[in-house]
Design an enzyme around this catalytic site. Structure first.
Site, mmCIF file in Angstrom:
data_model
loop_
_atom_site.group_PDB
_atom_site.id
_atom_site.type_symbol
_atom_site.label_atom_id
_atom_site.label_comp_id
_atom_site.label_asym_id
_atom_site.label_seq_id
_atom_site.Cartn_x
_atom_site.Cartn_y
_atom_site.Cartn_z
ATOM 1 N NE ARG A 1 -2.796 1.135 3.493
ATOM 2 C CZ ARG A 1 -3.743 1.240 4.442
ATOM 3 N NH1 ARG A 1 -5.009 1.380 4.078
ATOM 4 N NH2 ARG A 1 -3.438 1.182 5.711
ATOM 5 C CG ASP B 1 -4.374 2.740 10.833
ATOM 6 O OD1 ASP B 1 -5.349 3.445 11.190
ATOM 7 O OD2 ASP B 1 -4.434 1.938 9.889
#
Length: 526
Positions: free
Chosen positions: A165, A445
């Protein structure tokens, strides 16, 4: 296609040690070409987000686009998906440090998403180390010895499929400039990984696979597709070698899922329910209106209201087009020293995964290796075949109103305090160089911090009523913040804590809602 590197390319981060293997003239030429070809369009599309936001602020609501109705009505499907992506029942995600990559690849999950985005603080050292580690994976040289314990780590015989990603379109990489302009973090992460690893991955029976974050329109997907086409041509790879899974984690993108798949149909592997960023996006795009005043973060659960509607719509859309529909993240981590709390956390994960598998998802995400067996048992039991592409949900009709239905629930002082604690602690960790942070028995996150920040901004701006009858104006917010900071200073004393708190509070009390916490925070990291 010539890849001619010009003299006006500047690297401001250190290029020493193994960084020289990554930042080669040829690799930099490749990234520079992508920048020169596509950065103008990238900037235009970011400006288009602001135009769209102005329309939302004026009362418009996200809806299915009339101009693309023919695409939604068509019977097209995506190009064939490679064999090693046919069974994605459990995927684990995490940052790109060496030990984490080895443990994740060995975790028993079908797929590991190595995350340069929300789970990695984009320090120069983190980014370059991550590229080195991933290059070593394909070179058969991925091993690690822990400096403190002396424990050795090595890649096992059946590693998970690797997906990368890169950062979202909005994030820059300030350590690389081309023609005096800062390069996109997306093109930096994507370009370096693809250049160094695409051929090796293909030779070993896999391929260059990517997760694409935070897209807000099919035009942004079109940009990625054009990047893929040019990059493949430059490296002599057939069109379609790159495969991408798009995270549907913004409210505008949820109304353009067919169109996003269509733009990427030669490179499409699936869509994913990025639930945490999706909540953040709903608040950011629509939360200036009292009609979208959100309840406590904990009340916005999958399977209900707008999250439940978009999850089902994603399954229906993907399966109609022959693409995979991935479920969302289980952020729980083991609760050490408290068996009862640990059992309760794992039971919540199991129930969430049972909902996903029963609904028709082809797989799911977990954040910790100990959750892989929990999720695997559920999908093995409820999805004995490789995937559920045959589950078309043809009778389903998800309306705009369902996609925008707000979750029920209250707003509490505890909810305010939790947002303050988690938001500031995560911001502190991020500017210290850590992007995946265990906080209060969850692996958090950047998406979590964004929810905390935008929700507090919304509540304070609208002076939201709490369940105890008080309104959360600036004065009450500052009072609760002051109390929480006393505990944070006691438990986590650090100059970076003070920097994080100052930035976080400034953004909560600002008249305007900033697009991303990570943009100003990026100025505070090395």
């Amino acid at each position: 296609m010539p890849l001619d590197i010009a003299a006006n390319l500047q690297i401001t981060g250190p290029v020493d040690g193994r960084a020289e293997e990554i930042l080669t003239p040829e690799a930099l030429a490749f990234v520079a070409d992508l920048h020169r070809t596509f950065d103008g369009r990238r900037r235009e599309l970011l400006s288009a987000r602001k135009v769209r936001q102005a329309a939302f602020d004026a009362g418009a609501l996200p809806d299915f686009l009339p101009e693309t109705a023919a695409i939604r009505a068509g019977d097209w499907t995506v190009a064939p998906i490679p064999a090693d992506l046919q069974d994605r029942r459990v995927e684990i995600t995490g940052p790109v440090d060496r030990k984490m990559i080895i443990n994740a690849l060995n975790s028993g999950a079908r797929v590991f998403m190595a995350d340069f985005e929300d789970a990695t603080a984009p320090t120069w050292a983190n980014l370059i180390e991550g590229q080195v580690n991933l290059k070593d994976r394909w070179a058969g040289q991925l091993a690690h010895v822990d400096a403190k314990s002396g424990k050795a780590y090595a890649l096992g015989p059946n590693p998970a499929v690797l997906i990368i990603r890169p950062r979202g379109w909005h994030l820059p990489e300030r350590h690389l400039q081309v023609d005096g302009e800062t390069v996109s973090g997306s093109l930096f992460d994507f370009g370096l990984y693809l250049f160094h690893n695409a051929r090796a991955a293909v030779a070993q029976g896999s391929g260059p696979y990517f997760y694409l974050p935070k897209l807000e329109s099919h035009l942004e997907a079109r940009l990625w597709n054009d990047v893929f086409v040019r990059a493949q041509a430059a490296l002599g790879l057939p069109v379609g070698t790159i495969k991408a899974t798009v995270l549907i984690e913004t409210i505008p993108a949820a109304f353009e899922m067919d169109e996003i798949i269509h733009e990427l149909r030669d490179h499409m592997a699936g869509l994913n329910c990025g639930r945490w960023d999706y909540i953040f996006s709903v608040i950011k795009r629509l939360g200036r209106s009292p009609a979208f005043l959100t309840p406590n973060r904990s009340a916005m659960v999958m399977g209900q209201a707008f999250l439940g509607a978009y999850s089902l719509k994603l399954i229906q859309t993907c399966h109609r087009r022959g693409a995979f529909a991935m479920g969302g993240m289980a952020a729980q981590i083991p609760v050490k020293g408290d068996p009862a709390a640990n059992d309760a956390a794992f039971a919540r994960v199991k129930a969430d995964k049972e909902r996903e598998a029963a609904a028709g998802h082809d797989g799911t995400w977990v954040a910790h290796p100990d959750l892989v067996p929990v999720a695997m048992e559920v999908f093995d039991r409820l999805m004995p075949q490789a995937n559920q592409l045959d589950r078309k949900l043809e009778d389903l009709d998800i309306s705009q109103a369902q996609m925008l239905e707000l979750h029920a629930g209250g707003r509490t002082e505890d909810g305010v305090r939790e947002n303050i604690r988690v938001g500031i602690r995560y911001t502190q960790a991020w500017i210290e160089g850590r992007g995946a942070v265990p906080l209060y028995n969850l692996m958090e996150d950047a998406a979590t911090a964004e929810i905390c920040r935008t929700q507090l901004w919304q509540w304070v701006r609208l002076e939201a009523s709490l369940d105890d009858g008080r309104d959360l104006g600036p004065e009450l917010f500052v009072s609760l913040l002051t109390e929480e900071m006393q505990a944070l200073r006691r438990d986590f004393p650090s100059p970076r804590l003070e920097e994080a708190a100052q930035l976080f509070v400034q953004m909560v009390l600002s008249d305007t809602l900033e697009e991303f916490l990570t943009l100003p925070a990026y100025q505070l990291i090395d």
